[in-house]
Design a protein around this motif. Structure first.
Motif, short mmCIF file in Angstrom:
data_model
loop_
_atom_site.label_atom_id
_atom_site.label_comp_id
_atom_site.label_asym_id
_atom_site.label_seq_id
_atom_site.Cartn_x
_atom_site.Cartn_y
_atom_site.Cartn_z
N GLU A 1 0.22 -5.70 2.41
CA GLU A 1 0.52 -5.20 0.88
C GLU A 1 -0.93 -4.18 0.88
OE1 GLU A 1 -0.88 -8.19 2.05
OE2 GLU A 1 -2.05 -8.74 0.47
N GLY B 1 5.41 -3.58 -1.80
CA GLY B 1 5.79 -4.72 -1.68
C GLY B 1 6.34 -4.74 -0.27
N THR B 2 4.62 -4.41 0.88
CA THR B 2 5.56 -3.89 1.98
C THR B 2 5.85 -5.72 2.48
OG1 THR B 2 3.44 -4.11 2.21
CG2 THR B 2 3.94 -2.40 3.44
N ARG B 3 5.07 -6.06 2.23
CA ARG B 3 5.22 -7.74 3.35
C ARG B 3 6.95 -8.43 3.10
NH1 ARG B 3 0.86 -11.40 4.97
NH2 ARG B 3 -0.73 -10.35 3.96
N LEU B 4 7.75 -7.52 1.85
CA LEU B 4 8.73 -8.32 1.34
C LEU B 4 10.01 -7.21 2.43
CD1 LEU B 4 7.62 -9.57 -2.53
CD2 LEU B 4 8.04 -11.02 -0.48
N ILE C 1 -3.67 -4.48 -5.76
CA ILE C 1 -2.66 -4.50 -5.73
C ILE C 1 -1.58 -5.10 -7.12
CG2 ILE C 1 -0.10 -5.46 -4.71
CD1 ILE C 1 -2.71 -4.29 -2.02
N ALA D 1 4.11 -6.85 -7.20
CA ALA D 1 3.93 -6.88 -6.15
C ALA D 1 3.21 -8.10 -5.03
CB ALA D 1 3.60 -5.52 -5.58
N GLN E 1 4.17 -11.75 -3.14
CA GLN E 1 3.85 -12.01 -1.32
C GLN E 1 2.88 -13.34 -1.39
OE1 GLN E 1 3.66 -7.68 0.23
NE2 GLN E 1 3.42 -7.29 -1.86
#
Lengths: 356, 356
Positions: free
Chosen positions: A266, A331-334, B199, B203, B207
Motif C-alpha cells: 500500500e 489497496g494493492t495488498r488486497l 494511505i 485502503a 490491509q
C-alpha cells in the motif's frame, strides 16, 4: 437491503458495482462483458482509443453480453495556441530525451496533439451505448443534450463537493466520488490545487452525499466486500473499482503491470504528472522518481502523454517496469489474480455476509 | 452487534469510540471526562505538556469521571549533536524572522530543545492512568515493560501495514490506523517517504486488519455514525475521532480555530511541516503557503515547533488565523458545535440505526 439502492435501479444492473473505465487497453471486451454478465456494470475505458477502435470494441462487447455496460471518455483539455503547444512539445521531448537514448528510439515528430472527443462521442451515440461515463471535467450542454436525446445515462467524476455540485447542476445522472486512494488519473477539474483535492474516500463520500441528491458511487481504495459495505454505510449508492479488476485474467493490462500490483504494498504508490502531464496514482518507479526533479517543467496533459508514448511502449515491450505507467490504487495488498466472474461473486458474497 | 468487539472489551468502555489525544490544549479535562462518561474513551493529549501539568490534568479528569481514559504522548525524536541543533535553530529563526517583525516579537533565545518524555511517562505510571496512547514511533522495551507492570494498556499509531506489524511485534495492545484524511500530525515512523505513507482510511484499515491480530482502531475522516459504521465494515474494532471533538463546547481549542473548521470545506486542508517540522494536516493559511517555498530548509521536529511557538502564540492572542496551526482532518463539512455528550449520543444513535 444493500442492492436495493437508487443506483441499482438507475444502473439496471443486479448489483451497483461498476468496473472502472481504465484507459490504455486494460478494459478488454472480455473484461467488460464478464462484469456485466456477473450482475455489475462493466466499462470500456476508451479515453485513448480512436473512434473506429471504440466501435469495434463496443460491437465485441455487444456480442458477449446482452446486459448494460458503459463507455468512459476524457473530457478535452483547454486548447493552447499553436506556439505554446510547440514549446510544450519541445520541452517535453527534451526532458525525456535520455530515455529515448536508453531504448534506442528516434526522437518522434509530434506536430500537434489532438483529442478526438467529438468523434469518439459520435460512436457512442451511434452505437446507443447504455451508459456514458467521463472524467477530467464536464461535457458541454450540447453534448449532454445529445446523450439525453438518446436516453444514455451519464456518470461524472468528482473529487470535491464543489465538483459534485457542478455535475449535478449540469444534469449528470450519477456522481462517481473519486477518493485520494484511487489509482490512475485524478478527475479533479475545479479545485484550486490538486493537493487540496486529494480527499480520502472516507471523508469525501459522506460530504458529497450531503450536498447532492443524485446517487453517489464511491471509488478509491475499494477492493473487496469490506470496502463495498463500508461505502454503502457512508451513504454511497454503489461503488466503482479499478485496481481490483486490473489484475483479473480478462484484463488487458500487461503482465508486468499486473505482477507489480500483485507484489507491491500500500505504500508503494505515488501521485505523478510524469507520464501524461496530469496527476495520476501509480506504483512508484524510476521514471517517476527521476522526473520528479523536473516537476515544474513537465508539459500539461495531453502533451506529455503524447511525448512519453514511445518510451512507455518500448518499456512495455521489454517488460521493464521502471519506465511504464503502472497505475494502481492504494489497496494493492488486497489484489488477486483470478477471473472477473470469480472476483465479482466473491465481492457479492462478502458484502452480503457483512450486511446480512 | 457492533459494540461487542474485541476493542470494546479491551477498552472497558461501553463503545469503542476514542476521542483522539490532540495536543496543544484542546483536550481539557472536561472534554476527556465528557467522552468517557458518555461511554467512550477520552484522551488527554499531553504531548506538549510539562510533567506537573499532566499530573494536574489527570487529577482533574479523575475528579470528573470514574470511567477509564487515556493519556497520549509523543515518542521522542532522534537526538542531534549540539552543533547540528544550534544550526537548525538558527535556520528556523531566520526563516521565521519576518513573522516576528509582524507581531513585534523579540527573537527568542532558544538554546536547546528538550523533550521530556521520561518525566511525562513517570507521571502516567505514578498516576496509574488506565490507557497510554502514543504516536511518532514506538516506546523502548524498558518503557513498555514499565507500562505492562502497571497493567496500563497501550495504543500505538500506524500509518502503514509495516508500522502496524512493528507495533504488534513490540506487544502493543491496540493499533490506531491513521488514514491520510486525519487532522494534525502524521504518526509515520518507518515509511521511506511521507508521501507514500499517505494511505486513505478506506485502503489502510483492511490491509492492516489482514496483517495483525490485535484490534485495529480506524482513524482519519471519521466524523459521524456513517464513518463509524463504515470503519467497522472495514474490519476495525473501533474508531478514533479528533476533528469531530475539537469543535465541541468542552474543547480547549481556540474559538478562531473552531470557527475555521466549522466554516471551511473538505478541500481547505493541506499537509505542512511549517509549524512543527513534522508533517501535519491543517486548514491552509498564509503561514503554510509562504513557508512552502522554504520546505527543504525547515528544521526537523521538535526544533521548528520550538521556533514557531511565539509566533503561533501571538497570532492566537490576536485571533489571527493566518499564522496559527489550525489542525483539521478532511471531514470539515461534517463538523458541528455542540457538547461532547450530545455529539457522542448522536454518534451512537446514527451507528445503531445503520447497523440495526
Amino acid at each position: 437491503m444493500w442492492f436495493k439502492t437508487k443506483a441499482q435501479s438507475l444502473l439496471n444492473s443486479e448489483y451497483p458495482v461498476i468496473q472502472a473505465g481504465m484507459a490504455g487497453g486494460t478494459t478488454t471486451p472480455e473484461l467488460v462483458a464478464a462484469v456485466s454478465n456477473s450482475g455489475g456494470l462493466g466499462t470500456l475505458g476508451a479515453g485513448y482509443m480512436a473512434p473506429e477502435q471504440i466501435r469495434s470494441a463496443i460491437q465485441a462487447i455487444k456480442a458477449l453480453t446482452d446486459t448494460p455496460f458503459a463507455v468512459n471518455l476524457f473530457i478535452p483539455s483547454p486548447k493552447y495556441s499553436r506556439e505554446q503547444e510547440k514549446a510544450f512539445i519541445e520541452t517535453g521531448l527534451q526532458l525525456t530525451e535520455r530515455y529515448r537514448h536508453k531504448f534506442n528510439l528516434e526522437s518522434p515528430c509530434i506536430n500537434q496533439v489532438e483529442e478526438d472527443f467529438d468523434e469518439q462521442l459520435r460512436v457512442i451515440l451511434e452505437e446507443k451505448v447504455p451508459y456514458f461515463s467521463f472524467t477530467f471535467g464536464l461535457p458541454s450542454a450540447d453534448t449532454l443534450k445529445k446523450l439525453n436525446d438518446q436516453n444514455i445515462y451519464t456518470l461524472g467524476t468528482a473529487t470535491t463537493v464543489d465538483e459534485a455540485i457542478q455535475l449535478e447542476t449540469a444534469g449528470i445522472d450519477l456522481i462517481v466520488a473519486q477518493g485520494s486512494e484511487a489509482g490512475g488519473h485524478r478527475g479533479t477539474f475545479l479545485a484550486a490545487s490538486m493537493e487540496q483535492a486529494m480527499i480520502g474516500t472516507m471523508a469525501l463520500v459522506p460530504q458529497i452525499v450531503d450536498h447532492v441528491s443524485v446517487p453517489v458511487i464511491a471509488s478509491g481504495g475499494i477492493m473487496d466486500g469490506r470496502g463495498i459495505a463500508a461505502a454503502l454505510m457512508l451513504g454511497a449508492s454503489g461503488v466503482q473499482m479499478g485496481t481490483a479488476f486490473l489484475t483479473c485474467k480478462e484484463s488487458g493490462a500487461q503482465e508486468v503491470h499486473k505482477q507489480q500490483i500483485l507484489n507491491r504494498t500500500e505504500a508503494d504508490t505515488m501521485i505523478t504528472k510524469a507520464f501524461s502531464g496530469k496527476e495520476a496514482r501509480g506504483i512508484t518507479n524510476r521514471f517517476m522518481a527521476e522526473m520528479a526533479d523536473h516537476r515544474a517543467h513537465i508539459p500539461p496533459y495531453p502533451i506529455q502523454n503524447a511525448v512519453t508514448k514511445d518510451i512507455r511502449k518500448a518499456a512495455g515491450q521489454q517488460k521493464n517496469p521502471d519506465y511504464m505507467s503502472l497505475w494502481a490504487g492504494q489497496g494493492t495488498r488486497l489484489s488477486k489474480s483470478q477471473t472477473a466472474e470469480d472476483l465479482f461473486n466473491q465481492l457479492i458474497e462478502e458484502t452480503n455476509t457483512l450486511l446480512r
